[in-house]
Scaffold this motif. Structure first.
Motif, PDB file in Angstrom:
ATOM      1  N   ASP A 178       0.751  -1.176  -0.052  1.00 34.76           N
ATOM      2  CA  ASP A 178       0.061   0.102   0.033  1.00 34.76           C
ATOM      3  C   ASP A 178       0.655   1.374   0.119  1.00 34.76           C
ATOM      4  OD1 ASP A 178      -2.254  -1.422   0.139  1.00 34.76           O
ATOM      5  OD2 ASP A 178      -2.498  -1.653   2.185  1.00 34.76           O
ATOM      6  N   ASP A 197      -0.381  11.966   2.320  1.00 37.12           N
ATOM      7  CA  ASP A 197      -1.575  11.179   2.167  1.00 37.12           C
ATOM      8  C   ASP A 197      -2.127  11.218   0.811  1.00 37.12           C
ATOM      9  OD1 ASP A 197      -2.788  13.552   3.240  1.00 37.12           O
ATOM     10  OD2 ASP A 197      -4.637  12.533   2.803  1.00 37.12           O
ATOM     11  N   THR A 200       0.543   8.544  -0.888  1.00 38.08           N
ATOM     12  CA  THR A 200       0.569   6.982  -0.107  1.00 38.08           C
ATOM     13  C   THR A 200      -0.647   6.661   0.712  1.00 38.08           C
ATOM     14  OG1 THR A 200       2.036   5.787   1.456  1.00 38.08           O
ATOM     15  CG2 THR A 200       2.225   8.376   1.419  1.00 38.08           C
ATOM     16  N   ASP A 201      -1.187   5.490   0.518  1.00 39.66           N
ATOM     17  CA  ASP A 201      -2.108   5.129   1.318  1.00 39.66           C
ATOM     18  C   ASP A 201      -1.810   4.841   2.682  1.00 39.66           C
ATOM     19  OD1 ASP A 201      -3.929   5.087  -0.835  1.00 39.66           O
ATOM     20  OD2 ASP A 201      -3.701   3.105  -1.396  1.00 39.66           O
ATOM     21  N   ASN A 202      -0.744   4.266   3.165  1.00 44.25           N
ATOM     22  CA  ASN A 202      -0.315   3.907   4.304  1.00 44.25           C
ATOM     23  C   ASN A 202       0.747   4.731   4.944  1.00 44.25           C
ATOM     24  OD1 ASN A 202       1.781   2.874   2.897  1.00 44.25           O
ATOM     25  ND2 ASN A 202       1.315   0.799   3.721  1.00 44.25           N
TER      26      ASN A 202
END
Length: 244
Positions: A178, A197, A200-202
């Motif tokens: 992720d 954010d 990058t999702d995480n």
């Protein structure tokens, strides 16, 4: 000598002008690395450099909150303004100098602090009774610097060497799946993204599965060796000298 672990009388007896001030950040480092990654790594490099240096070095307590609003969407992240951060660093350096430790290396573990540290250390040299320089550890690891990312192989490796209990090895696959390959969303040479954010999702940039304790040991050795070389230069430099 780590100030937080010594008495004032021991500090008073310290025969040195050299001090090191670790600075970091309390911010997200993916699902696998701790929020305090940038503090832990800066402290590890500062203490390793002080331990291996030939002359005594005073190690100040770390500054744990930095310029990290870009991670504000991730729970647990703390941040301060650039002006507050610069003033705090300047005050701490001034405190060290007041006791005679007026040659200060600021060891940094957070990319968001770099510009502010460059500015405030220059202001200290120009206007205060101290000489201070910034040192960002992941810029001092040779060819590995290009692999920095965020919560990627470098930071995770450093932690797996110095603080292995803080890394969630069972989350590395999810962290990589992720995460993002690079920092930001770019149009030419312009980064369109303001906060992490957005790309990058995480919170991860880079592949932490490529990390290892052995790589972390090498990173610590390289960065602490570079720090010792900087101690030599800072100790011997006359900041009042000017060339025509």
């Amino acid at each position: 000598m780590h100030l937080a672990r010594e008495s004032w009388t021991d500090a008073d007896a310290a025969d040195t002008t050299l001090a090191v001030l670790p600075v970091g950040s309390t911010e997200q480092h993916g699902p696998h690395d701790p929020l305090g990654t940038d503090v832990l790594t800066a402290e590890a490099v500062a203490e390793a450099g002080a331990d291996r240096y030939t002359d005594p070095v005073v190690v100040a307590p770390a500054i744990p909150v930095g310029i990290a609003e870009e991670h504000r969407r991730f729970s647990g992240t703390l941040w301060t303004s650039e002006s507050t951060f610069r003033d705090y660093v300047r005050d701490v350096v001034g405190s060290l100098a007041a006791h005679g430790w007026d040659r200060v290396v600021v060891v940094n573990g957070h990319g968001g602090n770099i510009a502010a540290l460059k500015e405030v250390t220059a202001r200290i040299v120009r206007h205060d009774d101290a000489y201070a320089v910034p040192f960002t550890w992941f810029d001092e690891v040779g060819e590995h610097t290009s692999d920095m990312g965020h919560a990627g192989p470098l930071e995770t490796s450093m932690l797996r060497n110095t603080d292995p209990e803080t890394v969630h090895d069972d989350r590395l696959e999810a962290a990589a799946a992720d995460g993002a390959d690079g920092w930001g969303e770019w149009q030419g040479r312009v980064n369109l993204a303001v906060d992490s954010d957005e790309f990058t999702d995480n919170g991860v940039v880079g592949d932490p599965r490529e990390s290892s304790a052995d790589l972390g040991e090498e990173l610590l050795d390289r960065s602490s060796e570079a720090l010792c070389d900087l101690f030599d230069a800072v100790r011997d430099r006359d900041p009042t000298s000017r060339t025509d």
